[in-house]
Design a protein around this motif. Structure first.
Motif, PDB file in Angstrom:
ATOM      1  N   LEU A 103      44.884  48.429  41.473  1.00  0.00           N
ATOM      2  CA  LEU A 103      44.226  49.702  41.189  1.00  0.00           C
ATOM      3  C   LEU A 103      44.667  50.761  42.193  1.00  0.00           C
ATOM      4  O   LEU A 103      44.874  51.923  41.832  1.00  0.00           O
TER       5      LEU A 103
ATOM      6  N   MET B 136      35.005  44.019  40.429  1.00  0.00           N
ATOM      7  CA  MET B 136      34.129  43.916  41.600  1.00  0.00           C
ATOM      8  C   MET B 136      32.802  43.246  41.241  1.00  0.00           C
ATOM      9  O   MET B 136      32.341  42.345  41.941  1.00  0.00           O
TER      10      MET B 136
ATOM     11  N   HIS C  71      37.811  49.198  34.710  1.00  0.00           N
ATOM     12  CA  HIS C  71      38.565  47.995  35.062  1.00  0.00           C
ATOM     13  C   HIS C  71      38.224  47.542  36.478  1.00  0.00           C
ATOM     14  O   HIS C  71      37.967  46.359  36.725  1.00  0.00           O
ATOM     15  N   GLN C  72      38.218  48.473  37.427  1.00  0.00           N
ATOM     16  CA  GLN C  72      37.896  48.105  38.808  1.00  0.00           C
ATOM     17  C   GLN C  72      36.434  47.704  38.937  1.00  0.00           C
ATOM     18  O   GLN C  72      36.110  46.741  39.644  1.00  0.00           O
TER      19      GLN C  72
ATOM     20  N   ILE D 188      38.370  45.143  46.192  1.00  0.00           N
ATOM     21  CA  ILE D 188      39.117  46.209  45.538  1.00  0.00           C
ATOM     22  C   ILE D 188      40.466  45.654  45.101  1.00  0.00           C
ATOM     23  O   ILE D 188      41.203  45.078  45.901  1.00  0.00           O
ATOM     24  N   ASP D 189      40.780  45.805  43.847  1.00  0.00           N
ATOM     25  CA  ASP D 189      42.044  45.317  43.307  1.00  0.00           C
ATOM     26  C   ASP D 189      43.201  46.161  43.860  1.00  0.00           C
ATOM     27  O   ASP D 189      43.216  47.380  43.708  1.00  0.00           O
TER      28      ASP D 189
END
Length: 332
Positions: free
Chosen positions: A13, A308, A303-304, A9-10
């Motif tokens: 984000l 991933m 984006h996320q 997970i960024d």
């Protein structure tokens, strides 16, 4: 290894989500709305000025000769995605609302991301020079092509986007700072290269500011009355399906056209990304402030998802490249 790293997970984000929550509870209004609007305009100009200053002509020239690869990436970014976006109209209103659909249309019109496309290509053992060229070219061309695509796609849905005005605003607010930054690279390039972390912090701070301003206006206009939990889940599922379709098409297109594995990696990662760094500021220029929040929600979730999925894919490609290199060494 932290649980965020295990889940891939960024962290950025999570900060974005926190900013959305803050904007939902404490939206800027009145004089603060005007203040943040001017601050956002300045931040976007600074962001694209730094993008221009970071761009190395040498790296781009090194990858320009691989035009067939760049053409495939270009078609994926600016033709395949928009076509898939139009096909999503079949899901309206059964699976997603018109508002969510317009957000996906906007996502499909955006250029590829630069940093993550290059990073994943490098981690997977792909053609990094070609990735730098493709991703950078996509980012630059997107400043002109994305407003045209947005206008064309929205027009098919009965929208009234003023394309000429949008392009003029994009050139003035995004392209001019970008060009000035690139022209200034001989003077500030070394400083920029030495302070990449500071520049990245500036980039992300600018995006957070745009998100806060956009969602503040959206909250005042009642965004959470039109986008509920079901809509968020729908965005997540459709993002996964969209990314999967693009990855599969790009993979088999690269193999069918005879590209080697290193070039296939570049095509897969550069042709499947959509830029959050370009998309959020561009939305702030293209759409009314109150509409920006809803328009960028699919982009934020996609984006996320792309980070991933591509993190896992990069590891698989890295193992494949290591085996190919081992076989090549053994054959000598």
């Amino acid at each position: 290894m932290s649980w965020l790293q295990r889940l891939r997970i960024d962290k950025f984000l999570l900060v974005l989500v926190l900013v959305v929550l803050v904007a939902s509870i404490f939206p800027c209004e009145g004089i603060w709305k005007t203040f943040f609007a001017h601050l956002t305009t300045a931040a976007i100009a600074l962001l694209f000025f730094m993008h221009g200053a970071k761009l190395s002509r040498e790296a781009i020239i090194a990858g320009m000769s691989h035009w067939k690869l760049h053409l495939v990436v270009f078609l994926s970014t600016f033709a395949l995605f928009p076509l898939l976006g139009l096909a999503m109209n079949l899901l309206v209103p059964g699976m997603m609302t018109p508002t969510v659909y317009l957000g996906f249309l906007y996502l499909c019109a955006l250029p590829a991301t630069v940093q993550s496309a290059i990073a994943f290509t490098s981690a997977a053992g792909g053609n990094v020079a070609a990735a730098i060229c493709s991703a950078s070219a996509s980012s630059i061309l997107g400043v002109f092509l994305s407003p045209l695509l947005v206008g064309a796609l929205m027009h098919t849905q009965g929208g009234d986007t003023d394309v000429l005005h949008a392009i003029g605003a994009i050139i003035l607010q995004l392209m001019v700072p970008f060009i000035i930054g690139h022209l200034a690279r001989p003077l500030i390039g070394k400083w920029v290269d030495r302070h990449r972390k500071l520049i990245n912090l500036t980039d992300r701070s600018s995006i957070l500011l745009v998100v806060y301003t956009a969602f503040s206006a959206a909250v005042v206009e009642g965004i959470w009355h039109t986008i509920d939990g079901w809509s968020l889940l729908t965005i997540l599922v459709i993002s996964l399906v969209l990314l999967t379709v693009v990855l599969i098409i790009n993979t088999y297109a690269a193999r069918g056209l005879g590209f080697n594995t290193a070039d296939e990696i570049t095509i897969v990662f550069c042709g499947s990304k959509k830029s959050l760094a370009n998309g959020i500021p561009m939305a702030n220029v293209l759409f009314p402030v109150a509409a920006v929040g809803a328009m960028v929600l699919p982009l934020m979730i996609f984006h996320q998802v792309q980070l991933m999925v591509c993190a896992v894919l990069a590891q698989r490609y890295a193992r494949k490249m290591a085996k190919e290199q081992a076989v090549a060494v053994a054959a000598k």
